[in-house]
Design an enzyme around this catalytic site. Structure first.
Site, PDB file in Angstrom:
ATOM      1  CD  GLU A 125      56.377  25.252  42.014  1.00  0.00           C
ATOM      2  OE1 GLU A 125      56.737  24.225  41.407  1.00  0.00           O
ATOM      3  OE2 GLU A 125      55.514  25.258  42.883  1.00  0.00           O
ATOM      4  CG  MET A 267      59.935  22.622  38.011  1.00  0.00           C
ATOM      5  SD  MET A 267      58.838  23.093  39.389  1.00  0.00           S
ATOM      6  CE  MET A 267      57.436  23.691  38.471  1.00  0.00           C
ATOM      7  CD  GLU A 268      55.155  21.034  39.550  1.00  0.00           C
ATOM      8  OE1 GLU A 268      56.241  20.697  40.054  1.00  0.00           O
ATOM      9  OE2 GLU A 268      54.327  21.766  40.126  1.00  0.00           O
ATOM     10  CG  ASN A 269      59.496  22.748  34.326  1.00  0.00           C
ATOM     11  OD1 ASN A 269      59.236  23.697  35.041  1.00  0.00           O
ATOM     12  ND2 ASN A 269      60.617  22.058  34.445  1.00  0.00           N
ATOM     13  CG  HIS A 301      55.685  14.639  43.489  1.00  0.00           C
ATOM     14  ND1 HIS A 301      54.974  14.746  44.664  1.00  0.00           N
ATOM     15  CD2 HIS A 301      55.942  15.906  43.092  1.00  0.00           C
ATOM     16  CE1 HIS A 301      54.811  16.025  44.953  1.00  0.00           C
ATOM     17  NE2 HIS A 301      55.387  16.759  44.010  1.00  0.00           N
ATOM     18  CD  GLU A 302      58.300  16.670  40.354  1.00  0.00           C
ATOM     19  OE1 GLU A 302      57.565  17.601  39.990  1.00  0.00           O
ATOM     20  OE2 GLU A 302      58.759  16.586  41.516  1.00  0.00           O
TER      21      GLU A 302
HETATM   22  N1  TRP Z   1      57.066  21.959  42.365  1.00  0.00           N
HETATM   23  C1  TRP Z   1      58.192  21.113  42.601  1.00  0.00           C
HETATM   24  C2  TRP Z   1      57.660  19.811  43.134  1.00  0.00           C
HETATM   25  O1  TRP Z   1      57.214  19.719  44.210  1.00  0.00           O
HETATM   26  C3  TRP Z   1      59.200  21.616  43.561  1.00  0.00           C
HETATM   27  C4  TRP Z   1      59.779  22.959  43.405  1.00  0.00           C
HETATM   28  C5  TRP Z   1      59.273  24.119  43.778  1.00  0.00           C
HETATM   29  C6  TRP Z   1      61.086  23.271  42.991  1.00  0.00           C
HETATM   30  N2  TRP Z   1      60.152  25.131  43.647  1.00  0.00           N
HETATM   31  C7  TRP Z   1      61.273  24.635  43.169  1.00  0.00           C
HETATM   32  C8  TRP Z   1      62.110  22.508  42.473  1.00  0.00           C
HETATM   33  C9  TRP Z   1      62.492  25.245  42.893  1.00  0.00           C
HETATM   34  C10 TRP Z   1      63.310  23.126  42.203  1.00  0.00           C
HETATM   35  C11 TRP Z   1      63.520  24.477  42.415  1.00  0.00           C
HETATM   36  O2  TRP Z   1      57.600  18.841  42.473  1.00  0.00           O
HETATM   37 ZN    ZN Z   2      55.289  18.757  43.770  1.00  0.00          ZN
END
Ligand code: TRP
Ligand code: ZN
Length: 896
Positions: A125, A267-269, A301-302
């Site tokens: 992301e 990060m929510e992969n 959150h994730e």
């Molecule tokens: N989507 C992630 C969250 O909010 C955060 C995120 C977005 C992120 N871009 C990123 C984390 C790049 C690390 C690197 O939970």
């Molecule tokens: Zn998020």
């Protein structure tokens, strides 16, 4: 100087892709120096396609092979320039085979596939997948993934990707493989792989439905004694999402992996969340109470993203707050529910509002101001902002305030029912809320389209003869870049009225509350009403008010606005003591403190006598004494009351920011409070010890928090007694919360032992990177730490600018967290800032751009400083090979 943003991506240019990707099969031959990635895409032209062309994005890739339906594509059948691979004509259905080469060990951006401490990680992301292969790397392209990982067995015994492990085995030549399949369609930004030498804690959990799932927390060897809290947080998150929202974990296996080099929090992969170690690793030796609660929040959150983000995702990146604002709202509610008590919930609300005011309000008033749903961006990484996240969460919260908890839940249910498996917009979310509740929420759209913090000015009028009380609310919103005129917002303003004894009056609006709505569904007359302000100005008249009340306005911070009302000092002291809304009780204290601090800062500028401005019998001191001494109040709440508005927050309230004056004023007030409340502070300190084994629960953490804030005041007196207290606590501390608070107290005093204490702390924890970060941060933010000292710390063997956590712990902490030293009048702090932004730019543009934001508000400073700030910004802007990330930030800062 180029100040245009002609290279911007615009929301209005959105067009659906011509092709969908049905399936993605990937094969990775993992090698730090050269990783081969073979990708097979099956694609189908969309029904509404406007053409037969296919656009794939790639970034820094070496393209080895490109085949369509098995045959190599001739060089005339596609164009490749500047990372865009364009196939002008393609059949209705096709298979693309793409082979790329990448060099993970050279990837310092930490986006795409990279190496951290010898292991492989990905971060896709927002647009990192294109650093792995060519792909229609946009969130509205959702596909099923099957991933084959191959690597050296000794070096990389663990091979992980999204979804389910379907096969693994040996390849004979010292290498092995693992095949993963994700049963759910997902956008490419949710792709992940991890390969390396890791170990895990695992547990099984039975879901409400009876299904059993496998939960794993993966860390480097030696960290298994720090995973229990993350695991417990994960289990609580899973149970909470079921209970509160009826949302179940949809996979049989859910993994969390911790990595020491990471750009953000986590990060929510899908099924394979990747976390900054800071938000996973905890035990009482290395983590503070705040760390424990942050970990719970981020794990939540994730995990919550699995539904709000993954199952229902964003159509395009302008809709980012659709998932982020909603998921922050969900994690805030989760944390509040985990504390459980009303007063605990209020403390959580206070902390969240503090962040909003401290970081988002300035953003909304500065050159990077943007709506919750932006209209344009140059670099999407720059839009992971407090506006998208925190203001976005406030916008979601307002639906709940307007519709009630049950109505909001109906809206959520409809949202999932309509959009599961799809990529949608903020408008879709709003429509679900409106339709489920049969409400017209069209005006509410302005919260998404208009930037800037609205101001709500309040006037009140009491009519003794008619026994009515009238509240007039008037709203306005300052101009922001590209938006000169704003239309009225739909603002929920929760109000209560207090009688002379401080009790809530039952509330009746003169005209039946057609729009006013009772906030809680408890029977009996309402004590809090939510007034819906939709016009520029509106009056609300309450009837049956026998004596003139004191209004409690914007209870629980019901909207992200600045509320202006001319309270007298006496009214604020009264609210501090009596308001049934704990948020507003705290708020009254903050208002009073801000008033004093602004006066003191003015006195500093005018060289007037500070003691005369702030005498020891002041109303603020008297009110703080009452709160501090009231053992019926939660310690955590009393701690919040004792914390004065930060220097940044005071700065935002000034016409022209003078950092030295603010610092002097705040320090003076802290010393006055310490001197006047010494006895009470000492008593509270003694009364709130937490003997016995460490537990991070909210009640114990609250006691430690109050105790430590008391200690921090007492050392302001800088005498033998307070130094001894801090030293004692440092020696006796059985956990990091107490240890670091004691060290901080010493470092911010003139205690002779502070150098020794710092050295001993480092020796004790030099093998714990997260604690070494704390050690740097503590020094970077200490009052006596000069720029020279920071430069010296940069030479410490433990410092490296390449690790984002370490860079943040020293450089960001100094530039953003030590205003008085950073803003020294000669401008040397800004020179330093420019050097570090330029250095980081070459290594990690995303992190560099974050640091670049430090000078955003330069136009608001006193002219002497402005002048130096501008030069520093210009120096960065003139740098060769500036990333889009940093370019966008400094260009906007310098724009007129
Ligand atoms: N989507 C992630 C969250 O909010 C955060 C995120 C977005 C992120 N871009 C990123 C984390 C790049 C690390 C690197 O939970
Ligand atoms: Zn998020």
């Amino acid at each position: 100087m180029r100040t245009d943003t002609s290279n911007a991506i615009c929301r209005s240019d959105y067009a659906a892709p011509n092709y969908q990707v049905e399936t993605v099969e990937m094969g990775f031959d993992l090698d730090p120096a050269q990783t081969r990635v073979a990708t097979r895409l099956t694609m189908t032209r969309n029904a509404g396609a406007r053409g037969k062309s296919i656009t794939l994005y790639g970034d820094g890739l070496e393209l080895v092979q490109l085949r369509m339906n098995g045959r190599p594509l001739s060089r005339r059948a596609y164009q490749l320039d500047d990372g865009v691979l364009h196939i002008p004509v393609a059949p209705e259905q096709l298979t693309l085979d793409i082979e790329t080469l990448i060099a993970p060990e050279l990837n310092t951006s930490l986006m795409g596939l990279y190496v951290s401490n010898g292991n492989f990680f990905t971060q896709c992301e927002a647009e990192g997948f294109r650093k792995i292969t060519f792909f229609p790397d946009r969130p509205d392209v959702m596909a099923r993934y099957k991933v084959m990982l191959r690597a050296d067995r000794d070096k990389y015994p663990v091979l992980l990707s999204n979804g389910n492990l379907i096969e693994q085995g040996d390849l004979g030549d010292g290498r092995h493989y693992a095949l993963w399949e994700d049963p759910f369609k997902k956008p490419s930004y949710l792709f992940a792989l991890v390969a390396g030498n890791l170990v895990c804690q695992e547990e099984h959990m039975t879901l409400a439905s009876g299904r059993e799932v496998l939960l794993q927390v993966w860390v480097e060897e030696g960290n298994l004694d720090k995973t229990q809290h993350a695991m417990d947080s994960l289990k609580r998150s899973i149970a909470w999402d079921e209970q509160r929202w009826g949302l179940e974990l949809d996979l049989d296996r859910f993994m969390i992996v911790a990595v020491g080099d990471f750009n953000m929090g986590a990060m929510e992969n899908k099924g394979l969340n990747i976390f900054n170690t800071k938000y996973v690793l905890a035990n009482s030796r290395i983590a503070t109470d705040v760390d424990y609660s942050n970990i719970e929040a981020v794990v939540g959150h994730e995990y919550f993203h699995n539904w709000t983000g993954n199952r229902v995702t964003c159509r395009d990146w302008f809709q980012l707050s659709l998932k982020e604002g909603l998921t922050v709202f969900r994690d805030q509610e989760f944390s509040a529910d985990m504390i459980g008590t009303d007063s605990g919930r209020a403390v959580k609300r206070i902390e969240d509002v503090r962040v909003l005011r401290q970081a988002q309000f300035p953003e909304d008033a500065g050159p990077m101001a943007h709506p919750v749903r932006p209209d344009a961006y140059v670099e999407i990484n720059n839009f992971y902002t407090v506006t998208i996240y925190e203001k976005g969460a406030e916008v979601v919260r307002m639906y709940q305030t307007l519709l009630g908890r049950d109505g909001f839940r109906e809206g959520m249910d409809l949202y999932f029912w309509r959009h599961d498996g799809h990529a949608v917009t903020c408008d879709d979310f709003r429509a679900a809320m409106a339709d489920a509740n049969h409400r017209d929420l069209s005006q509410f759209e302005r919260w998404y389209s208009q930037a800037g913090t609205p101001r709500v000015a309040v006037e009140t009028h009491y009519d003794a003869a008619g026994q009515t009380y009238e509240i007039t609310l008037s709203q306005s919103c300052p101009a922001t870049p590209g938006q000169d005129h704003k239309l009225p917002f739909h603002i929920p303003v929760a109000v209560g009225l207090l009688d002379k004894q401080g009790r809530d009056l039952p509330l009746t609006l003169e005209h039946a509350p057609a729009s006013g709505q009772q906030q809680c569904s408890s029977p009996g007359p309402a004590h809090t009403l939510v007034l819906e302000l939709t016009e520029a100005s509106q009056s609300f008249r309450f009837t049956g008010i026998a004596v003139e009340p004191v209004p409690s306005l914007l209870r629980d911070f019901s909207a992200p606005v600045i509320l202006e009302y001319e309270y007298s000092d006496r009214e604020l002291a009264f609210l501090m003591r009596h308001d049934s809304d704990p948020f507003n009780r705290w708020e009254a204290g903050q208002r009073l403190a801000t008033r004093r601090l602004l006066k003191l800062a003015e006195a500093v500028v005018n060289n007037s006598d500070l003691a005369a401005t702030m005498p020891a019998d002041d109303a603020l001191i008297a009110s703080m004494r009452i709160t501090l001494d009231d053992d019926s109040l939660d310690p955590a709440f009393r701690e919040q009351v004792m914390v004065l508005p930060s220097e940044t927050m005071i700065a935002e309230q000034m016409e022209q920011i003078d950092p030295q004056a603010i610092h002097t004023a705040r320090q003076f007030l802290r010393r006055q409070l310490a001197a006047a409340l010494r006895e009470e502070l000492e008593r509270v300190y003694e009364a709130n010890a937490t003997p016995g084994p460490y537990s991070p629960d909210a009640a114990s953490a609250g006691k430690r928090g109050l105790r430590n804030v008391a200690l921090s005041y007492l050392v302001e007196l800088d005498d033998e007694i307070s130094h001894a207290m801090a030293r004692q606590q440092s020696d006796d501390a059985g956990n990091m919360t107490e240890r670091i608070a004691a060290l901080s107290a010493l470092v911010n005093s003139n205690a002779a032992v502070k150098g020794d204490a710092l050295a001993r702390f480092y020796d004790d924890f030099s093998d714990e990177p997260l604690v070494v970060d704390k050690w740097f941060t503590l020094q970077a933010t200490a009052r006596t730490t000069t720029l020279g000292k920071v430069r010296e710390l940069m030479k410490h063997p433990a410092f490296t600018i390449k690790n984002p956590n370490r860079a943040r712990s020293l450089l960001f902490s100094f530039c953003n967290g030590n205003p008085a030293q950073f803003h020294v009048p000669d401008g040397s702090g800004y020179e330093f800032w420019a050097e570090q932004v330029i250095a980081l730019n070459a290594i990690n543009p995303q992190v560099a751009a974050r640091l670049a934001r430090t000078l955003d508000r330069w136009r608001k400073y006193v002219p002497e400083l402005q002048h130096h700030m501008r030069s520093a910004l210009e120096r960065v802007a003139a740098t060769r090979k500036l990333s889009k990330d940093v370019q966008e930030v400094v260009t906007k800062a310098l724009a007129n």
